[in-house]
Scaffold this motif. Sequence first.
Motif, mmCIF file in Angstrom:
data_model
loop_
_atom_site.group_PDB
_atom_site.id
_atom_site.type_symbol
_atom_site.label_atom_id
_atom_site.label_comp_id
_atom_site.label_asym_id
_atom_site.label_seq_id
_atom_site.Cartn_x
_atom_site.Cartn_y
_atom_site.Cartn_z
ATOM 1 N N ALA A 10 10.494 12.982 -1.421
ATOM 2 C CA ALA A 10 10.615 14.355 -1.925
ATOM 3 C C ALA A 10 9.605 14.625 -3.039
ATOM 4 C CB ALA A 10 12.036 14.610 -2.420
ATOM 5 N N SER A 11 9.400 13.650 -3.913
ATOM 6 C CA SER A 11 8.452 13.853 -5.018
ATOM 7 C C SER A 11 7.017 13.973 -4.523
ATOM 8 C CB SER A 11 8.569 12.722 -6.043
ATOM 9 O OG SER A 11 8.059 11.505 -5.527
ATOM 10 N N ALA A 12 6.736 13.410 -3.346
ATOM 11 C CA ALA A 12 5.384 13.421 -2.797
ATOM 12 C C ALA A 12 5.165 14.514 -1.760
ATOM 13 C CB ALA A 12 5.089 12.063 -2.168
ATOM 14 N N GLU A 13 6.153 15.357 -1.557
ATOM 15 C CA GLU A 13 6.072 16.345 -0.485
ATOM 16 C C GLU A 13 4.823 17.222 -0.592
ATOM 17 O OE1 GLU A 13 8.691 19.768 1.778
ATOM 18 O OE2 GLU A 13 9.510 18.812 -0.005
ATOM 19 N N ALA A 14 4.489 17.696 -1.768
ATOM 20 C CA ALA A 14 3.314 18.569 -1.919
ATOM 21 C C ALA A 14 2.033 17.820 -1.533
ATOM 22 C CB ALA A 14 3.216 19.092 -3.344
ATOM 23 N N TRP A 42 3.523 7.745 -8.159
ATOM 24 C CA TRP A 42 4.566 6.716 -8.184
ATOM 25 C C TRP A 42 4.256 5.560 -9.125
ATOM 26 C CZ3 TRP A 42 4.090 6.901 -2.226
ATOM 27 C CH2 TRP A 42 4.834 7.969 -1.729
ATOM 28 N N GLN A 43 3.076 5.583 -9.733
ATOM 29 C CA GLN A 43 2.634 4.516 -10.638
ATOM 30 C C GLN A 43 2.753 3.153 -9.967
ATOM 31 O OE1 GLN A 43 4.517 5.053 -14.462
ATOM 32 N NE2 GLN A 43 3.690 7.100 -14.680
ATOM 33 N N THR A 44 2.060 3.036 -8.844
ATOM 34 C CA THR A 44 2.086 1.807 -8.057
ATOM 35 C C THR A 44 0.676 1.280 -7.845
ATOM 36 O OG1 THR A 44 1.882 2.960 -5.955
ATOM 37 C CG2 THR A 44 4.112 2.565 -6.754
ATOM 38 N N GLU A 48 1.417 -1.591 -2.579
ATOM 39 C CA GLU A 48 2.593 -0.783 -2.267
ATOM 40 C C GLU A 48 2.268 0.301 -1.242
ATOM 41 O OE1 GLU A 48 3.421 -2.827 -6.063
ATOM 42 O OE2 GLU A 48 1.711 -1.686 -5.343
ATOM 43 N N MET A 49 1.025 0.747 -1.239
ATOM 44 C CA MET A 49 0.625 1.779 -0.288
ATOM 45 C C MET A 49 0.699 1.290 1.149
ATOM 46 S SD MET A 49 0.228 4.637 -1.706
ATOM 47 C CE MET A 49 -0.464 5.451 -0.268
ATOM 48 N N ASN A 50 0.515 0.003 1.354
ATOM 49 C CA ASN A 50 0.646 -0.539 2.706
ATOM 50 C C ASN A 50 2.072 -0.340 3.215
ATOM 51 O OD1 ASN A 50 -2.013 -1.293 2.562
ATOM 52 N ND2 ASN A 50 -1.592 -3.440 2.191
#
Length: 118
Positions: A10-14, A42-44, A48-50
Amino acid sequence: MYSLTEKRLASAEAILENYRAQLFAQRPFDAQSFERELRDLWQTGYQEMNSVALQLLKNERYREVAVYYMEHSNPGTGVAAEFKLPLASVYGVKTFDAPEREEMQKRYWANVFESAGA
């Protein structure tokens, strides 16, 4: 494994909607900018993107964004090893290195854009 929770999604929807729109409007998008925006949100780290990409692959709305990211996230070095089997499955081939993979990949994208009317 980094989990793509409903809250994170939800936080990344935009961001996801922006890159989805770019993909369907003009085909390519900047995979490195996409990654950077999500990592900043997300400060990752990049590892983590994988996990995120693999989980997005299961999301009907953002599946194509995930596929495009997996194909283009490692410029110069090719597709990351952890993405090869999932991408092969998406294209309908047994292995990523199958001789027919490029043709099946082209068909996959042609079907995606044809179905979307893009």
